[in-house]
Motif scaffolding. Sequence first.
Motif, PDB file in Angstrom:
ATOM      1  N   ASP A 299     -60.038  45.073  77.285  1.00 38.47           N
ATOM      2  CA  ASP A 299     -61.157  45.005  76.352  1.00 38.47           C
ATOM      3  C   ASP A 299     -61.953  46.310  76.361  1.00 38.47           C
ATOM      4  O   ASP A 299     -62.374  46.796  75.308  1.00 38.47           O
TER       5      ASP A 299
ATOM      6  N   THR B 291     -59.446  48.972  74.587  1.00 38.09           N
ATOM      7  CA  THR B 291     -58.965  48.744  73.222  1.00 38.09           C
ATOM      8  C   THR B 291     -59.865  47.845  72.377  1.00 38.09           C
ATOM      9  O   THR B 291     -59.614  47.682  71.187  1.00 38.09           O
ATOM     10  N   ARG B 292     -60.857  47.218  73.005  1.00 45.05           N
ATOM     11  CA  ARG B 292     -61.715  46.231  72.347  1.00 45.05           C
ATOM     12  C   ARG B 292     -60.915  45.019  71.869  1.00 45.05           C
ATOM     13  O   ARG B 292     -61.273  44.364  70.894  1.00 45.05           O
ATOM     14  N   ARG B 293     -59.847  44.709  72.590  1.00 48.71           N
ATOM     15  CA  ARG B 293     -59.021  43.534  72.308  1.00 48.71           C
ATOM     16  C   ARG B 293     -58.587  42.926  73.635  1.00 48.71           C
ATOM     17  O   ARG B 293     -58.388  43.633  74.614  1.00 48.71           O
TER      18      ARG B 293
ATOM     19  N   PRO C 170     -55.416  40.748  74.836  1.00 50.57           N
ATOM     20  CA  PRO C 170     -54.120  40.375  74.260  1.00 50.57           C
ATOM     21  C   PRO C 170     -53.707  38.928  74.530  1.00 50.57           C
ATOM     22  O   PRO C 170     -53.993  38.359  75.584  1.00 50.57           O
TER      23      PRO C 170
ATOM     24  N   GLY D  19     -64.871  38.212  69.538  1.00 51.48           N
ATOM     25  CA  GLY D  19     -63.505  38.078  69.053  1.00 51.48           C
ATOM     26  C   GLY D  19     -62.802  36.853  69.608  1.00 51.48           C
ATOM     27  O   GLY D  19     -63.253  36.219  70.561  1.00 51.48           O
TER      28      GLY D  19
ATOM     29  N   GLY E 176     -60.099  36.819  71.261  1.00 49.00           N
ATOM     30  CA  GLY E 176     -59.623  37.072  72.622  1.00 49.00           C
ATOM     31  C   GLY E 176     -60.630  36.633  73.669  1.00 49.00           C
ATOM     32  O   GLY E 176     -60.254  36.124  74.731  1.00 49.00           O
TER      33      GLY E 176
END
Length: 161
Positions: A18, A21-23, A25, A73, A75
């Motif tokens: 996070d 990548t700010r995500r 998975p 998000g 995630g």
Amino acid sequence: MILTPLTLLVVGIAAGYDYMTRRIPNFLTFPAIILGLGLNAYYYGFPGLGNGALGMLLGIALLLIPFFIGGMGAGDVKLLAAVGAINGTAFVLTTFIYSALIGGIMSIIAIILKRQFKATMSNMFLFMVPGAKMSQPKTGIPYGIAIFLGTILSFYTGVIW
């Protein structure tokens, strides 16, 4: 017991992803949920599976509204669901509370550092007005880090509920 190291491994990796990548998975969260449910069933039988399943659902429910209004998000939601699947309802609720407090502090720091105080305050008032256009300040934070720190605090302090 493997549940504590598994939890710390999952939330630690998620926080790193996070941050970078700010995500968060799916290849991390979905196996963690399945493994958490399976290990709870293996160690504690049907009651363990039930507590893991309820913890997963509670983890989802706690972050569903912030997700739907664009505050975080998917995630983040799945990560808290994984924490619940591995550790159950009481633990995920405690983690949620600590994560929310830490996330709030992180947000305040981000607002100050990015000089977005005026836009943020305006959005807080416009949010209550149906159909109002809000500005899009860039103050997003990697909430996976807040979940990671909230999880550590939950283990350190114990479940408070």
